[in-house]
Design a protein around this motif. Structure first.
Motif, PDB file in Angstrom:
ATOM      1  N   TYR A 101       0.873  -1.244   0.024  1.00 33.44           N
ATOM      2  CA  TYR A 101      -0.031  -0.052  -0.043  1.00 33.44           C
ATOM      3  C   TYR A 101       0.841   1.219  -0.101  1.00 33.44           C
ATOM      4  N   HIS A 102       0.860   1.806  -1.063  1.00 28.72           N
ATOM      5  CA  HIS A 102       1.696   3.200  -1.070  1.00 28.72           C
ATOM      6  C   HIS A 102       2.959   2.845  -1.009  1.00 28.72           C
ATOM      7  N   GLN A 110      -9.335   0.437   5.721  1.00 29.84           N
ATOM      8  CA  GLN A 110      -8.826   1.605   4.990  1.00 29.84           C
ATOM      9  C   GLN A 110      -8.146   2.526   5.978  1.00 29.84           C
ATOM     10  N   LEU A 158      -4.908   1.218   7.144  1.00 30.71           N
ATOM     11  CA  LEU A 158      -3.768   1.453   5.946  1.00 30.71           C
ATOM     12  C   LEU A 158      -3.174   2.800   5.865  1.00 30.71           C
TER      13      LEU A 158
END
Length: 121
Positions: free
Chosen positions: A9-10, A112, A115
């Motif tokens: 994630y990113h 979310q 994260l």
């Protein structure tokens, strides 16, 4: 459902521990047995983690298992976001934090949200 998966994630690598939907201590024991060796392979203080406890039941036995699991993981975890905690589970979380002395655990409402928070760590 898998006990864990590695997410990207990113640009950050995040360990997603799936302890959701567990209503029996034996299932919790099995998932912990799968996850512990994965955690042990990582460098100290390197893991960003989400631990999903949604729709799980708390019992004295499962609480003890979670305490020992959390203590076991401590050297490897940089930060953990717990998701899916409600009511009594939040009280159990406070007990786990006191037992383990972990300062790198935080409750988030959604995956979310967890994260997004973890990538800032």
């Amino acid at each position: 459902m898998s006990a864990y998966e590695w997410l990207s994630y990113h640009g950050k690598r995040i360990l997603y521990m799936n302890l959701s939907g567990i209503t029996e201590s034996e299932v919790l024991r099995e998932r912990i047995a799968i996850i512990e060796p994965v955690v042990e392979k990582e460098e100290p203080s390197s893991i960003l983690c989400i631990c999903d406890l949604s729709n799980s039941r708390t019992s004295p036995e499962s609480t003890q298992m979670l305490k020992h699991f959390t203590k076991h993981n401590q050297p490897y975890i940089k930060m953990t976001a717990l998701i899916g905690l409600t009511g009594l589970q939040k009280v159990v979380y406070q007990g786990v934090v006191l037992f383990t002395g972990r300062k790198n655990l935080i409750i988030k409402n959604t995956k979310q949200e967890a994260l997004d928070w973890l990538i800032e760590q």
